[in-house]
Write an enzyme that holds these catalytic residues in place. Structure first.
Site, PDB file in Angstrom:
ATOM      1  N   PHE A 139      11.307 -29.253  30.316  1.00 51.88           N
ATOM      2  CA  PHE A 139      12.101 -29.748  31.778  1.00 51.88           C
ATOM      3  C   PHE A 139      11.556 -31.183  31.624  1.00 51.88           C
ATOM      4  O   PHE A 139      10.424 -31.647  31.663  1.00 51.88           O
ATOM      5  CB  PHE A 139      11.195 -29.037  32.725  1.00 51.88           C
ATOM      6  CG  PHE A 139      11.760 -29.422  34.436  1.00 51.88           C
ATOM      7  CD1 PHE A 139      12.727 -29.087  34.852  1.00 51.88           C
ATOM      8  CD2 PHE A 139      10.915 -30.078  35.078  1.00 51.88           C
ATOM      9  CE1 PHE A 139      12.992 -29.274  36.111  1.00 51.88           C
ATOM     10  CE2 PHE A 139      10.924 -30.305  36.269  1.00 51.88           C
ATOM     11  CZ  PHE A 139      12.146 -29.976  37.049  1.00 51.88           C
ATOM     12  N   GLU A 143       9.012 -39.770  34.815  1.00 48.85           N
ATOM     13  CA  GLU A 143       8.975 -41.184  33.879  1.00 48.85           C
ATOM     14  C   GLU A 143       7.900 -41.904  34.323  1.00 48.85           C
ATOM     15  O   GLU A 143       6.929 -41.271  35.132  1.00 48.85           O
ATOM     16  CB  GLU A 143      10.193 -42.190  34.280  1.00 48.85           C
ATOM     17  CG  GLU A 143      11.552 -41.290  34.126  1.00 48.85           C
ATOM     18  CD  GLU A 143      12.537 -42.071  34.386  1.00 48.85           C
ATOM     19  OE1 GLU A 143      12.512 -43.064  34.880  1.00 48.85           O
ATOM     20  OE2 GLU A 143      13.826 -41.546  34.475  1.00 48.85           O
ATOM     21  N   GLY A 147       6.664 -40.200  38.869  1.00 46.90           N
ATOM     22  CA  GLY A 147       6.153 -38.703  38.962  1.00 46.90           C
ATOM     23  C   GLY A 147       6.109 -38.300  40.160  1.00 46.90           C
ATOM     24  O   GLY A 147       7.111 -37.288  40.059  1.00 46.90           O
ATOM     25  N   ILE A 173       6.297 -35.002  29.001  1.00 50.52           N
ATOM     26  CA  ILE A 173       7.415 -33.845  28.865  1.00 50.52           C
ATOM     27  C   ILE A 173       6.732 -32.784  28.072  1.00 50.52           C
ATOM     28  O   ILE A 173       6.476 -32.642  26.778  1.00 50.52           O
ATOM     29  CB  ILE A 173       8.656 -34.188  28.143  1.00 50.52           C
ATOM     30  CG1 ILE A 173       9.158 -35.294  28.832  1.00 50.52           C
ATOM     31  CG2 ILE A 173       9.669 -33.104  28.261  1.00 50.52           C
ATOM     32  CD1 ILE A 173       9.372 -35.153  30.437  1.00 50.52           C
ATOM     33  N   ASP A 261      10.807 -25.329  43.448  1.00 48.26           N
ATOM     34  CA  ASP A 261      10.520 -24.389  44.572  1.00 48.26           C
ATOM     35  C   ASP A 261      10.286 -22.954  44.069  1.00 48.26           C
ATOM     36  O   ASP A 261       9.530 -22.026  44.424  1.00 48.26           O
ATOM     37  CB  ASP A 261      11.561 -24.312  45.463  1.00 48.26           C
ATOM     38  CG  ASP A 261      11.419 -25.246  46.819  1.00 48.26           C
ATOM     39  OD1 ASP A 261      10.540 -26.043  46.962  1.00 48.26           O
ATOM     40  OD2 ASP A 261      12.538 -25.370  47.541  1.00 48.26           O
ATOM     41  N   GLN A 357     -21.471 -24.397  36.492  1.00 43.58           N
ATOM     42  CA  GLN A 357     -22.946 -24.734  37.118  1.00 43.58           C
ATOM     43  C   GLN A 357     -23.834 -23.522  36.798  1.00 43.58           C
ATOM     44  O   GLN A 357     -24.952 -23.559  36.377  1.00 43.58           O
ATOM     45  CB  GLN A 357     -22.700 -24.841  38.525  1.00 43.58           C
ATOM     46  CG  GLN A 357     -24.009 -25.591  39.310  1.00 43.58           C
ATOM     47  CD  GLN A 357     -24.415 -27.009  38.714  1.00 43.58           C
ATOM     48  OE1 GLN A 357     -23.439 -27.741  38.079  1.00 43.58           O
ATOM     49  NE2 GLN A 357     -25.301 -27.437  38.778  1.00 43.58           N
ATOM     50  N   GLY A 360     -25.116 -23.356  33.505  1.00 38.83           N
ATOM     51  CA  GLY A 360     -25.862 -24.549  32.904  1.00 38.83           C
ATOM     52  C   GLY A 360     -25.523 -25.332  31.629  1.00 38.83           C
ATOM     53  O   GLY A 360     -24.320 -25.419  31.687  1.00 38.83           O
ATOM     54  N   GLU A 384       3.944 -30.292  38.398  1.00 41.99           N
ATOM     55  CA  GLU A 384       4.871 -29.751  39.421  1.00 41.99           C
ATOM     56  C   GLU A 384       4.375 -30.136  41.052  1.00 41.99           C
ATOM     57  O   GLU A 384       4.461 -29.440  41.688  1.00 41.99           O
ATOM     58  CB  GLU A 384       5.020 -28.353  39.167  1.00 41.99           C
ATOM     59  CG  GLU A 384       5.615 -27.822  37.808  1.00 41.99           C
ATOM     60  CD  GLU A 384       5.773 -26.323  37.408  1.00 41.99           C
ATOM     61  OE1 GLU A 384       6.285 -25.657  38.465  1.00 41.99           O
ATOM     62  OE2 GLU A 384       5.403 -26.082  36.354  1.00 41.99           O
ATOM     63  N   GLU A 388      -1.587 -33.905  46.437  1.00 45.95           N
ATOM     64  CA  GLU A 388      -1.177 -35.076  47.492  1.00 45.95           C
ATOM     65  C   GLU A 388       0.566 -34.696  47.903  1.00 45.95           C
ATOM     66  O   GLU A 388       0.888 -34.968  49.252  1.00 45.95           O
ATOM     67  CB  GLU A 388      -1.212 -36.726  47.148  1.00 45.95           C
ATOM     68  CG  GLU A 388      -2.952 -36.965  47.109  1.00 45.95           C
ATOM     69  CD  GLU A 388      -3.320 -36.173  45.802  1.00 45.95           C
ATOM     70  OE1 GLU A 388      -2.721 -35.546  44.957  1.00 45.95           O
ATOM     71  OE2 GLU A 388      -4.807 -36.274  45.573  1.00 45.95           O
TER      72      GLU A 388
END
Ligand code: COS
Length: 407
Positions: A139, A143, A147, A173, A261, A357, A360, A384, A388
């Site tokens: 896909f 660029e 993005g 890509i 989607d 964690q 350890g 994908e 944000e």
């Protein structure tokens, strides 16, 4: 053996999904040798090619394309994508082997636009080979300056007498360098600027470009913390016949969004799989590890950590399979898909960090499963559609729905 609750009893699934999940578990446990350990480029490329081939031969890759695209497939009465099957397969593969999950995911994302809007000839030419693991898909949307902001892409598709000449660069890509074909998004007009100064989503079109097409080359291979085939493509006077265009001219942005989607839910499912594996590793480790004279698992702080990890995984899993179920009922579900992708990938990062964690020093040691998971999960919060972007999609949809209610 996983500690996952028997979520297959949830009403989101039918008996076909339950049977699929249990067959895949047997296959994955016997065929996938553990989270991929190959780190150098040659072995990763080779391992990825082999995995695509294995996933095809075993019948799993056929879920990457709609059932009606595969001749002779036992389609269980479905014509389009089975998003719940896609999600179940990714969750299981991710729990066993990150590279197997990657190989499966890219077959779907890379051919998704063909499945959704390809002409009958393009579907017949590419999809059966994708499903059989005989052709590797990619896909090519991103660029370097486009993005998250897809509408800003600059790669051009210039009309020629019999098709288009592609000019520009595509980067990050996945499967770049090993793919047999790329679904490339390029500008047939514009970019026009919207009143707010951002680029208009109009004027983008989609094309299937065979890897051997003159003018298409790999200009750079990219190394990341989670090794997999990744590259920058250069397109220089790359001639593509008209028949290789996907959908109508100028519809490329919507085609990309519709493809995402479908597949973003499966990213959420992969994150759930990685997190589940981290929890399983943490449970085994905390039962066997002794400190201050008792097992790590007997400390209340450990129990609290495990409880929060398990609850986070289940909450994300519920959102993931709800989104998949809505899609399978024919709903657009963009908001629910974004909620699932955001929640599952952010949750998985936290769960895996908790597991590291609990381990350890061993947790940050090369070769440990949780160390590998720690690197593998990071990209899922970006690719994908970064977290944000998912917030943007959810927020905008809430505002649009509220405005519609006021009207
Ligand atoms: N399905 C169908 N159509 C959609 C859609 C979807 N999921 N999302 C948006 N559209 C349509 C809109 O309805 C709008 O149509 P009209 O022009 O007819 O009104 C058009 O597409 C433009 O939409 P919008 O104005 O929301 O576009 P933006 O440029 O503002 O971009 C985001 C929106 C940020 C959500 C989009 O660019 C995005 O998803 N970015 C992340 C991309 C990504 O995942 N990159 C990773 C690459 S793959 S590893």
């Amino acid at each position: 053996m996983t500690s996952a609750p028997n979520f297959l009893d949830w009403p989101f699934f039918d008996d076909g999904h339950r049977e699929l999940a249990s067959r895949l578990e047997v296959w994955a446990a016997s065929r996938l040798t553990g989270l991929a350990t190959a780190e150098d480029r040659e072995s990763i490329d080779g391992a990825c090619r082999q995995l695509v081939c294995d996933l095809g031969r075993a019948g799993w890759a056929r879920y990457c394309v709609p059932a009606d695209a595969v001749r002779g497939a036992a389609d269980r009465g479905r014509a389009g994508f089975d998003v719940r099957a896609l999600a179940l397969i990714r969750e299981t593969l991710a729990r066993h082997d990150a590279l197997a999950d990657f190989a499966f995911a890219m077959q779907g994302l890379g051919s998704g636009a063909i499945s959704l809007v390809g002409s009958p000839e393009l579907k017949a030419r590419y999809l059966p080979r994708v499903a059989a693991g005989e052709a590797i898909a990619a896909f090519a949307l991103s660029e370097s300056e486009a993005g998250s902001d897809v509408a800003a892409l600059r790669c051009r598709a210039i009309r020629t007498p019999d098709g288009y000449a592609l000019e520009g660069e595509k980067t990050w890509i996945s499967n770049g360098g090993i793919a047999d074909f790329y679904c490339v998004f390029a500008r047939t007009s514009g970019p026009d600027v919207r009143p707010d100064g951002s680029a208009s989503a109009d004027g983008i079109s989609a094309f299937v470009v065979d890897a051997a097409t003159p003018g298409l080359s790999i200009s750079r291979r990219i190394d990341t913390i989670s090794p997999h085939p990744l590259a920058t493509l250069a397109l220089r006077d790359c001639r593509v016949p008209l028949a290789q265009r996907l959908g109508a001219e100028g519809e490329g942005f919507k085609i990309a969004m519709q493809t995402l989607d479908v597949f973003r839910t499966s990213v959420a499912a992969a994150a759930v799989g990685f997190a589940q594996r981290a929890l399983d590793e943490a449970l085994t480790h905390s039962a066997g590890r002794a400190l201050f004279g008792k097992a790590l698992a007997s400390f209340q702080l450990t129990q609290a950590a495990l409880a929060e990890m398990a609850t986070g995984i289940d909450a994300a899993r519920l959102l993931t399979y709800r989104a998949a179920w809505l899609r399978d009922r024919g709903q657009r579900a963009t908001r629910e898909v974004a909620m699932a992708k955001m929640t599952a990938t952010e949750m998985a990062q936290q769960v895996i960090d908790r597991a590291v964690q609990l381990f350890g020093g061993r947790g940050v040691t090369r070769g440990e499963v949780v160390e590998r998971l720690y690197r593998d999960i990071r990209a899922l919060r970006i690719y994908e559609g970064a977290t944000e972007v998912q917030k943007l999609i959810i927020g905008r949809d809430l505002i649009r729905c509220a405005a519609e209610r006021r009207r």
